[in-house]
Design an enzyme around this catalytic site. Structure first.
Site, short mmCIF file in Angstrom:
data_model
loop_
_atom_site.label_atom_id
_atom_site.label_comp_id
_atom_site.label_asym_id
_atom_site.label_seq_id
_atom_site.Cartn_x
_atom_site.Cartn_y
_atom_site.Cartn_z
N GLU A 147 18.99 5.18 -21.85
CA GLU A 147 19.33 4.60 -23.16
C GLU A 147 18.12 4.40 -24.05
OE1 GLU A 147 21.81 1.18 -22.99
OE2 GLU A 147 23.25 2.12 -21.65
N GLY A 160 0.83 -1.20 0.00
CA GLY A 160 0.00 0.00 0.00
C GLY A 160 0.86 1.24 0.00
#
Length: 68
Positions: A53, A29
């Site tokens: 990249e 949570g």
């Protein structure tokens, strides 16, 4: 073709890892995204890999071009 193969490998690895991290965050949570927690760190790291990249969208474009 090696460029497309690398793009497929990177896309597959980062997308699969993102899916796993998303599933790992769910049971925690709010604590899963609390700064300093292990899953929060992993979540941040995989997000960076999806951008570094070449974003996943760029990898998809490279793959699509190779298929033409």
């Amino acid at each position: 073709m090696p460029r497309a193969s690398a793009a497929r490998a990177k896309l597959c690895a980062t997308e699969a890892t993102q899916e796993v991290i998303d599933m790992a965050v769910q049971p925690y949570g709010g604590d899963g995204v609390r700064h300093g927690s292990a899953v929060e760190r992993l979540y941040r790291e995989i997000r960076a890999l999806r951008i570094y990249e070449g974003a996943s969208d760029v990898q998809r474009m490279v793959i699509a071009r190779a298929l033409q």
